[in-house]
Motif scaffolding. Structure first.
Motif, PDB file in Angstrom:
ATOM      1  N   VAL A  57       0.851  -1.203   0.000  1.00 26.62           N
ATOM      2  CA  VAL A  57       0.000   0.000   0.000  1.00 26.62           C
ATOM      3  C   VAL A  57       0.881   1.246   0.000  1.00 26.62           C
ATOM      4  O   VAL A  57       0.660   2.178  -0.775  1.00 26.62           O
ATOM      5  N   LEU A  58       1.897   1.258   0.852  1.00 26.46           N
ATOM      6  CA  LEU A  58       2.791   2.420   0.888  1.00 26.46           C
ATOM      7  C   LEU A  58       3.470   2.618  -0.463  1.00 26.46           C
ATOM      8  O   LEU A  58       3.614   3.741  -0.941  1.00 26.46           O
ATOM      9  N   GLU A  59       3.880   1.508  -1.075  1.00 26.58           N
ATOM     10  CA  GLU A  59       4.546   1.609  -2.384  1.00 26.58           C
ATOM     11  C   GLU A  59       3.593   2.182  -3.437  1.00 26.58           C
ATOM     12  O   GLU A  59       4.008   2.974  -4.282  1.00 26.58           O
ATOM     13  N   PRO A 115      13.470   6.064   3.716  1.00 27.92           N
ATOM     14  CA  PRO A 115      13.119   7.058   4.746  1.00 27.92           C
ATOM     15  C   PRO A 115      12.908   8.460   4.179  1.00 27.92           C
ATOM     16  O   PRO A 115      12.140   9.233   4.741  1.00 27.92           O
ATOM     17  N   ASP A 116      13.560   8.777   3.055  1.00 37.84           N
ATOM     18  CA  ASP A 116      13.413  10.114   2.455  1.00 37.84           C
ATOM     19  C   ASP A 116      11.951  10.496   2.247  1.00 37.84           C
ATOM     20  O   ASP A 116      11.579  11.663   2.352  1.00 37.84           O
ATOM     21  N   MET A 117      11.134   9.486   1.928  1.00 37.35           N
ATOM     22  CA  MET A 117       9.724   9.768   1.626  1.00 37.35           C
ATOM     23  C   MET A 117       8.952  10.216   2.848  1.00 37.35           C
ATOM     24  O   MET A 117       7.864  10.761   2.734  1.00 37.35           O
ATOM     25  N   PHE A 118       9.512   9.976   4.030  1.00 40.05           N
ATOM     26  CA  PHE A 118       8.755  10.239   5.257  1.00 40.05           C
ATOM     27  C   PHE A 118       9.415  11.324   6.111  1.00 40.05           C
ATOM     28  O   PHE A 118       9.102  11.476   7.273  1.00 40.05           O
ATOM     29  N   LYS A 119      10.357  12.072   5.501  1.00 39.98           N
ATOM     30  CA  LYS A 119      11.101  13.058   6.283  1.00 39.98           C
ATOM     31  C   LYS A 119      10.202  14.165   6.804  1.00 39.98           C
ATOM     32  O   LYS A 119      10.447  14.707   7.881  1.00 39.98           O
ATOM     33  N   ASN A 120       9.190  14.484   6.020  1.00 37.80           N
ATOM     34  CA  ASN A 120       8.194  15.463   6.446  1.00 37.80           C
ATOM     35  C   ASN A 120       7.692  15.114   7.848  1.00 37.80           C
ATOM     36  O   ASN A 120       7.340  13.977   8.119  1.00 37.80           O
ATOM     37  N   GLN A 121       7.688  16.123   8.730  1.00 35.81           N
ATOM     38  CA  GLN A 121       7.335  15.905  10.142  1.00 35.81           C
ATOM     39  C   GLN A 121       6.004  15.159  10.291  1.00 35.81           C
ATOM     40  O   GLN A 121       5.846  14.288  11.142  1.00 35.81           O
ATOM     41  N   ALA A 122       5.029  15.465   9.413  1.00 31.61           N
ATOM     42  CA  ALA A 122       3.704  14.845   9.520  1.00 31.61           C
ATOM     43  C   ALA A 122       3.749  13.351   9.213  1.00 31.61           C
ATOM     44  O   ALA A 122       2.876  12.604   9.638  1.00 31.61           O
ATOM     45  N   ARG A 123       4.758  12.931   8.462  1.00 28.40           N
ATOM     46  CA  ARG A 123       4.823  11.525   8.070  1.00 28.40           C
ATOM     47  C   ARG A 123       5.820  10.744   8.909  1.00 28.40           C
ATOM     48  O   ARG A 123       5.940   9.534   8.757  1.00 28.40           O
ATOM     49  N   ALA A 124       6.574  11.451   9.769  1.00 27.46           N
ATOM     50  CA  ALA A 124       7.662  10.808  10.503  1.00 27.46           C
ATOM     51  C   ALA A 124       7.169   9.629  11.339  1.00 27.46           C
ATOM     52  O   ALA A 124       7.871   8.638  11.487  1.00 27.46           O
ATOM     53  N   GLN A 125       5.953   9.760  11.869  1.00 25.88           N
ATOM     54  CA  GLN A 125       5.417   8.683  12.710  1.00 25.88           C
ATOM     55  C   GLN A 125       5.267   7.374  11.952  1.00 25.88           C
ATOM     56  O   GLN A 125       5.390   6.303  12.536  1.00 25.88           O
ATOM     57  N   GLU A 126       4.987   7.499  10.646  1.00 22.19           N
ATOM     58  CA  GLU A 126       4.811   6.296   9.836  1.00 22.19           C
ATOM     59  C   GLU A 126       6.087   5.454   9.871  1.00 22.19           C
ATOM     60  O   GLU A 126       6.031   4.232   9.758  1.00 22.19           O
ATOM     61  N   THR A 168      13.715   6.598  14.120  1.00 22.31           N
ATOM     62  CA  THR A 168      12.568   6.376  14.998  1.00 22.31           C
ATOM     63  C   THR A 168      12.990   6.338  16.463  1.00 22.31           C
ATOM     64  O   THR A 168      14.139   6.022  16.775  1.00 22.31           O
ATOM     65  N   PRO A 169      12.042   6.627  17.353  1.00 21.09           N
ATOM     66  CA  PRO A 169      12.362   6.574  18.778  1.00 21.09           C
ATOM     67  C   PRO A 169      12.533   5.147  19.302  1.00 21.09           C
ATOM     68  O   PRO A 169      13.008   4.970  20.419  1.00 21.09           O
ATOM     69  N   TYR A 212      12.046  13.606  20.655  1.00 21.15           N
ATOM     70  CA  TYR A 212      11.294  14.243  19.572  1.00 21.15           C
ATOM     71  C   TYR A 212      10.498  13.242  18.741  1.00 21.15           C
ATOM     72  O   TYR A 212       9.899  13.607  17.740  1.00 21.15           O
ATOM     73  N   ASP A 213      10.535  11.971  19.138  1.00 23.81           N
ATOM     74  CA  ASP A 213       9.816  10.942  18.380  1.00 23.81           C
ATOM     75  C   ASP A 213      10.211  10.956  16.911  1.00 23.81           C
ATOM     76  O   ASP A 213       9.399  10.749  16.033  1.00 23.81           O
ATOM     77  N   GLY A 214      11.450  11.225  16.653  1.00 17.05           N
ATOM     78  CA  GLY A 214      11.905  11.227  15.250  1.00 17.05           C
ATOM     79  C   GLY A 214      13.165  12.050  15.127  1.00 17.05           C
ATOM     80  O   GLY A 214      13.553  12.735  16.061  1.00 17.05           O
TER      81      GLY A 214
END
Ligand SMILES: [Zn+2]
Length: 291
Positions: A111-113, A125-136, A175-176, A219-221
């Motif tokens: 699904v992510l792909e 990880p580059d795809m999730f660098k945005n703070q809003a996506r970091a949790q993913e 990740t934390p 910082y959870d990320g």
């Protein structure tokens, strides 16, 4: 030219043909031509042939737009269902149904792909660098970790396990849960059926640049400005002197435990963040980063 000479013969201003009559293009169609078919500057009246051609363009544009909408809708639905896939996988795992768990986890990754439009196995990880996506990234990390454990059940999955190990190493450091995963992987090198996969994971993780465990946990990320400033301070200033390097080594000995503590007692995180921000913004650190 007199009326009589041109009687019965009209020239279409769009194609230039002589035709018996013209059809008006109404404002609605004009708008759709511009928006959906990118056709600008259409005359007010065109011949029958041009009219039907332009109509086809508009309906083709509408079909394309509907297809794009359906695709977007589908992506949105997949994106919303991805959480369900992970939950389902964890339930299968709890009942030791490893094969169904693996299928659900692999579906989640698929699904992510699809959503990020990358080829199979190319999440990064580059795809999730945005703070809003970091949790993913934490979810992805736990998925790869579980897959490593699942693929440990049989030697025929060795290739998949190695791939999961490499992906895990790529994601975990943002990740934390980094310290926990490292600790669990170390114990797996003693108990796993295929300890090589876990050793490989640890080797890649340790060869990647040193982490700011505490800051990352607080910082959870990894991608907060404070964390980046502190890492810069470590690399540019602390590592340039012997006593600095000594401090960094000592820090990496105690920090995984402190990071773990922060994850166990998350109410300490805001205070830690405040403290770290003050350090990062202090004159001492700033002056040494921008001499
Ligand atoms: Zn025409």
């Amino acid at each position: 030219m007199s009326e009589a000479a041109t009687e019965g013969i009209i020239t279409c201003p769009y194609c230039g043909d002589n035709v018996p009559g013209l059809t008006a293009i109404d404002p609605g169609m004009r708008l759709r031509l511009q928006n959906e078919a990118q056709v600008e500057s259409v005359p007010e009246n065109v011949c029958e042939g041009c009219f039907s051609q332009l109509s086809r363009l508009v309906s083709k544009g509408a079909v394309l737009r509907a297809e794009a909408q359906a695709k977007e809708q589908n992506r949105l639905m997949l994106w919303r269902n991805r959480v369900q896939l992970v939950k389902q996988a964890k339930q299968y795992l709890a009942h030791k149904n490893f094969s169904d768990a693996a299928v659900s986890y692999e579906k989640y990754l698929r699904v992510l792909e699809i959503v990020y439009e990358v080829k199979s196995g190319e999440l990064s990880p580059d795809m999730f660098k945005n703070q809003a996506r970091a949790q993913e990234m934490t979810v992805i990390t736990s998925v790869y970790w579980d897959l490593m454990r699942i693929y440990d059940t049989h030697p025929r999955y060795a290739d998949r396990q190695t791939k999961a190990a490499e992906k895990l190493a790529a994601f975990v450091r943002f990740t934390p849960i980094f310290p926990q995963i490292l600790r669990k992987a170390e114990s797996q090198t003693r108990t796993a059926k295929n300890p090589e996969a876990f050793k490989r994971f640890l080797k890649i993780s340790n060869s990647s640049r040193p982490r700011c465990f505490i800051a990352t946990a607080a910082y959870d990320g990894y991608f907060s400005e404070t964390v980046l400033t502190l890492c810069e301070f470590r690399d540019q200033y602390l590592k340039s002197s012997q006593s600095g390097r000594k401090f960094v080594r000592a820090y990496y000995k105690v920090s995984p435990r402190i990071a773990l503590l922060l994850d166990l007692l998350p109410f300490l995180k805001p205070t830690t963040r405040k403290l770290l921000t003050r350090v990062a913004r202090s004159k001492f650190v700033r002056n040494r980063l921008n001499p």
